[in-house]
Design an enzyme around this catalytic site. Structure first.
Site, PDB file in Angstrom:
ATOM      1  N   ASP A  46     -10.127   0.001  -7.336  1.00 27.06           N
ATOM      2  CA  ASP A  46      -9.410  -0.580  -5.740  1.00 27.06           C
ATOM      3  C   ASP A  46      -8.860  -0.426  -4.769  1.00 27.06           C
ATOM      4  O   ASP A  46      -8.759   1.275  -5.275  1.00 27.06           O
ATOM      5  CB  ASP A  46      -7.734  -0.798  -7.182  1.00 27.06           C
ATOM      6  CG  ASP A  46      -6.690  -1.392  -5.887  1.00 27.06           C
ATOM      7  OD1 ASP A  46      -6.735  -2.669  -6.305  1.00 27.06           O
ATOM      8  OD2 ASP A  46      -6.692  -0.875  -4.828  1.00 27.06           O
ATOM      9  N   TYR A  51      -7.867   2.580   3.299  1.00 26.45           N
ATOM     10  CA  TYR A  51      -7.519   3.798   2.550  1.00 26.45           C
ATOM     11  C   TYR A  51      -9.187   3.991   3.802  1.00 26.45           C
ATOM     12  O   TYR A  51      -8.944   5.667   3.037  1.00 26.45           O
ATOM     13  CB  TYR A  51      -8.508   3.928   1.603  1.00 26.45           C
ATOM     14  CG  TYR A  51      -6.793   3.153   0.290  1.00 26.45           C
ATOM     15  CD1 TYR A  51      -6.101   3.084   0.891  1.00 26.45           C
ATOM     16  CD2 TYR A  51      -7.318   2.717  -0.678  1.00 26.45           C
ATOM     17  CE1 TYR A  51      -4.938   1.747   0.263  1.00 26.45           C
ATOM     18  CE2 TYR A  51      -6.283   1.614  -1.569  1.00 26.45           C
ATOM     19  CZ  TYR A  51      -4.828   1.804  -1.340  1.00 26.45           C
ATOM     20  OH  TYR A  51      -4.513   0.914  -2.152  1.00 26.45           O
ATOM     21  N   LYS A  76      -8.633  -4.802   0.595  1.00 23.41           N
ATOM     22  CA  LYS A  76      -7.483  -5.802   0.708  1.00 23.41           C
ATOM     23  C   LYS A  76      -7.425  -5.773   2.232  1.00 23.41           C
ATOM     24  O   LYS A  76      -7.978  -4.526   3.228  1.00 23.41           O
ATOM     25  CB  LYS A  76      -6.383  -4.786   0.579  1.00 23.41           C
ATOM     26  CG  LYS A  76      -5.881  -3.786  -0.816  1.00 23.41           C
ATOM     27  CD  LYS A  76      -4.767  -3.535  -1.493  1.00 23.41           C
ATOM     28  CE  LYS A  76      -4.833  -2.780  -3.101  1.00 23.41           C
ATOM     29  NZ  LYS A  76      -5.383  -1.517  -2.841  1.00 23.41           N
ATOM     30  N   HIS A 109      -2.738  -7.259   1.887  1.00 18.75           N
ATOM     31  CA  HIS A 109      -2.505  -5.702   1.588  1.00 18.75           C
ATOM     32  C   HIS A 109      -0.618  -6.106   1.948  1.00 18.75           C
ATOM     33  O   HIS A 109      -0.013  -4.980   1.200  1.00 18.75           O
ATOM     34  CB  HIS A 109      -3.004  -4.705   2.647  1.00 18.75           C
ATOM     35  CG  HIS A 109      -3.168  -3.508   2.075  1.00 18.75           C
ATOM     36  ND1 HIS A 109      -3.574  -2.714   2.105  1.00 18.75           N
ATOM     37  CD2 HIS A 109      -2.075  -2.794   1.134  1.00 18.75           C
ATOM     38  CE1 HIS A 109      -3.580  -1.465   1.012  1.00 18.75           C
ATOM     39  NE2 HIS A 109      -2.155  -1.698   1.153  1.00 18.75           N
TER      40      HIS A 109
HETATM   41  N1  LIG Z   1      -1.304  -2.641  -2.554  1.00 16.33           N
HETATM   42  C1  LIG Z   1      -0.724  -1.257  -1.552  1.00 16.33           C
HETATM   43  O1  LIG Z   1       0.687  -1.368  -0.856  1.00 16.33           O
HETATM   44  C2  LIG Z   1      -1.016  -0.074  -2.209  1.00 16.33           C
HETATM   45  C3  LIG Z   1       0.052   0.871  -2.009  1.00 16.33           C
HETATM   46  C4  LIG Z   1      -0.634   2.583  -2.444  1.00 16.33           C
HETATM   47  C5  LIG Z   1      -1.689   2.120  -3.857  1.00 16.33           C
HETATM   48  N2  LIG Z   1      -2.163   1.376  -3.995  1.00 16.33           N
HETATM   49  C6  LIG Z   1      -3.522   1.797  -5.220  1.00 16.33           C
HETATM   50  O2  LIG Z   1      -2.775   1.897  -6.249  1.00 16.33           O
HETATM   51  C7  LIG Z   1      -3.238   3.175  -6.481  1.00 16.33           C
HETATM   52  C8  LIG Z   1      -2.551   4.019  -7.753  1.00 16.33           C
HETATM   53  O3  LIG Z   1      -1.111   3.852  -6.931  1.00 16.33           O
HETATM   54  P1  LIG Z   1      -1.167   5.466  -6.604  1.00 16.33           P
HETATM   55  O4  LIG Z   1      -2.223   6.598  -5.587  1.00 16.33           O
HETATM   56  O5  LIG Z   1      -0.673   5.835  -5.160  1.00 16.33           O
HETATM   57  O6  LIG Z   1      -0.285   5.935  -7.045  1.00 16.33           O
HETATM   58  P2  LIG Z   1      -0.291   6.748  -8.818  1.00 16.33           P
HETATM   59  O7  LIG Z   1      -1.375   6.466  -9.368  1.00 16.33           O
HETATM   60  O8  LIG Z   1       0.990   6.295  -9.426  1.00 16.33           O
HETATM   61  O9  LIG Z   1       0.304   8.037  -8.850  1.00 16.33           O
HETATM   62  C9  LIG Z   1      -1.603   8.659  -8.376  1.00 16.33           C
HETATM   63  C10 LIG Z   1      -0.920  10.696  -7.797  1.00 16.33           C
HETATM   64  O10 LIG Z   1      -0.432  10.713  -9.538  1.00 16.33           O
HETATM   65  C11 LIG Z   1      -0.960  12.555  -9.994  1.00 16.33           C
HETATM   66  N3  LIG Z   1      -1.346  12.552 -11.660  1.00 16.33           N
HETATM   67  C12 LIG Z   1      -2.527  11.284 -11.914  1.00 16.33           C
HETATM   68  N4  LIG Z   1      -2.259  11.292 -12.907  1.00 16.33           N
HETATM   69  C13 LIG Z   1      -2.069  11.999 -13.682  1.00 16.33           C
HETATM   70  C14 LIG Z   1      -1.218  12.658 -15.042  1.00 16.33           C
HETATM   71  N5  LIG Z   1      -2.127  12.936 -16.134  1.00 16.33           N
HETATM   72  N6  LIG Z   1      -0.476  13.487 -14.818  1.00 16.33           N
HETATM   73  C15 LIG Z   1       0.270  13.944 -14.088  1.00 16.33           C
HETATM   74  N7  LIG Z   1      -0.364  13.301 -12.017  1.00 16.33           N
HETATM   75  C16 LIG Z   1      -1.012  13.211 -12.534  1.00 16.33           C
HETATM   76  C17 LIG Z   1      -2.695  12.245  -9.208  1.00 16.33           C
HETATM   77  O11 LIG Z   1      -2.699  13.124  -8.969  1.00 16.33           O
HETATM   78  P3  LIG Z   1      -4.519  13.558  -8.855  1.00 16.33           P
HETATM   79  O12 LIG Z   1      -5.191  12.690  -8.266  1.00 16.33           O
HETATM   80  O13 LIG Z   1      -4.297  14.845  -8.086  1.00 16.33           O
HETATM   81  O14 LIG Z   1      -4.927  14.130 -10.156  1.00 16.33           O
HETATM   82  C18 LIG Z   1      -2.076  11.375  -7.937  1.00 16.33           C
HETATM   83  O15 LIG Z   1      -1.096  12.699  -7.552  1.00 16.33           O
HETATM   84  C19 LIG Z   1      -3.809   3.491  -5.678  1.00 16.33           C
HETATM   85  O16 LIG Z   1      -4.847   4.317  -6.013  1.00 16.33           O
HETATM   86  C20 LIG Z   1      -4.516   1.912  -4.902  1.00 16.33           C
HETATM   87  O17 LIG Z   1      -6.022   1.948  -4.907  1.00 16.33           O
HETATM   88  C21 LIG Z   1      -2.020   0.539  -3.668  1.00 16.33           C
END
Ligand SMILES: NC(=O)c1ccc[n+]([C@@H]2O[C@H](COP(=O)([O-])OP(=O)(O)OC[C@H]3O[C@@H](n4cnc5c(N)ncnc54)[C@H](OP(=O)(O)O)[C@@H]3O)[C@@H](O)[C@H]2O)c1
Length: 281
Positions: A46, A51, A76, A109
């Site tokens: 994704d 990004y 997106k 998005h």
């Molecule tokens: N549609 C939208 O508006 C929107 C908005 C935001 C995000 N997204 C998408 O959703 C995806 C996921 O959301 P997100 O990246 O915002 O947040 P997330 O996946 O909830 O959390 C990512 C964070 O958690 C940490 N993490 C990952 N695995 C872990 C574990 N096992 N233990 C402890 N910490 C851990 C990561 O650190 P490290 O990387 O340092 O391991 C990073 O800081 C994004 O990458 C993006 O593709 C979409």
């Protein structure tokens, strides 16, 4: 990782668990993360125009020993690129950056007022032209989806939403379900901010799993899709290892009850009114 799929309302299949790449913005880190995710079983990747890493993701995907049809790629359309012509043109640029001739899922998005119906019409036309398999929305609330239904030729098959234990979106999940829209959780780990919640640490020690695995198992058992991100190979593997235990209904309720109705990100209705997200951090 267990390979499980949703059959979307348009008939296409989408993996339940995917890998998010937000904030991974250097090629070496992304190459390693994508390889680790692929090895762990992830097939859904994704990204988004916002990004700034579509080209890097394209490079990383090209290095995988995978046939195109094995992969499920989402991007997106950013707020700045919404509008009929700009959606089409910017999406063609996204395809070029990704080194692909189609994406599996294209999302708007955020809902924005200015070009609300025109942007969606562009997605419908890109799908009709075969450049996109499935079309959907992100951060759309009930009011946005109901409004979209007044002019849409076809409705979104996926709605990607912020969803984690502090913001469980119970009403939106039910609304999406009733309208044959698969909810996909972004920030499914709450960006790592709630790993010290006592309920999560207690369940983690009971099941001999990490709090992250407890949260992702809760996402899975909630019947939705989810796309955790990590830039670390060991966490990528950890986040995929959630298919060898089960949370009881009472344990699911304990996590549901952590809800605080607090968002990490913006309020979609405000983004809709302003036509863009306020300064991003
Ligand atoms: N549609 C939208 O508006 C929107 C908005 C935001 C995000 N997204 C998408 O959703 C995806 C996921 O959301 P997100 O990246 O915002 O947040 P997330 O996946 O909830 O959390 C990512 C964070 O958690 C940490 N993490 C990952 N695995 C872990 C574990 N096992 N233990 C402890 N910490 C851990 C990561 O650190 P490290 O990387 O340092 O391991 C990073 O800081 C994004 O990458 C993006 O593709 C979409």
């Amino acid at each position: 990782m267990k390979q499980e799929y949703f059959t979307l309302a348009d008939g296409h299949q989408m993996p339940k668990q995917g890998f998010g790449v937000y904030k991974i913005t250097d090629q070496a880190t992304l190459d390693e993360a994508i390889q680790a995710a692929f090895d762990a079983g992830y097939r859904l990747f994704d990204t988004a125009q916002m990004y700034g890493n579509e080209a890097m993701l394209g490079n990383a995907l090209a290095k995988l020993p995978a046939k195109r049809e094995e992969l499920f790629i989402t991007t997106k359309i950013s707020e700045a690129n919404q509008g009929y012509d700009t959606t089409i043109a910017s999406f063609k640029e996204s395809l070029k950056q990704l080194q692909l001739d189609y994406v599996d899922l294209l999302l708007l998005h955020w809902p924005i007022h200015e070009t609300f119906f025109d942007s969606w019409r562009a997605l419908e036309d890109l799908k009709a032209a075969g450049l996109v398999k499935s079309i959907g929305t992100s951060n759309y609330g009930m009011i946005h989806l109901q409004y979209l239904a007044t002019q849409a030729r076809e409705m979104p098959v996926v709605n990607q939403l912020e969803r984690h234990p502090w913001f469980n979106q119970a009403a939106m999940l039910e609304f999406d379900r009733q309208h044959d829209i698969v909810t996909q959780a972004w920030a499914p780990l709450g960006r790592g901010r709630m790993m010290d919640e006592p309920v999560l640490t207690e369940l983690a020690s009971k099941h001999q799993k990490s709090p992250a695995q407890i949260i992702l198992r809760w996402q899975y058992q909630s019947g939705i899709s989810f796309i955790p991100k990590s830039a670390h190979a060991e966490r990528i593997v950890e986040n995929a290892a959630i298919y060898d235990f089960e949370l009881s209904p009472a344990e699911m309720t304990m996590i549901d009850e952590l809800n605080r109705n607090t968002r990490i990100s913006q309020e979609p209705e405000l983004v809709y009114e302003l036509n863009h997200q306020y300064p991003h951090n």
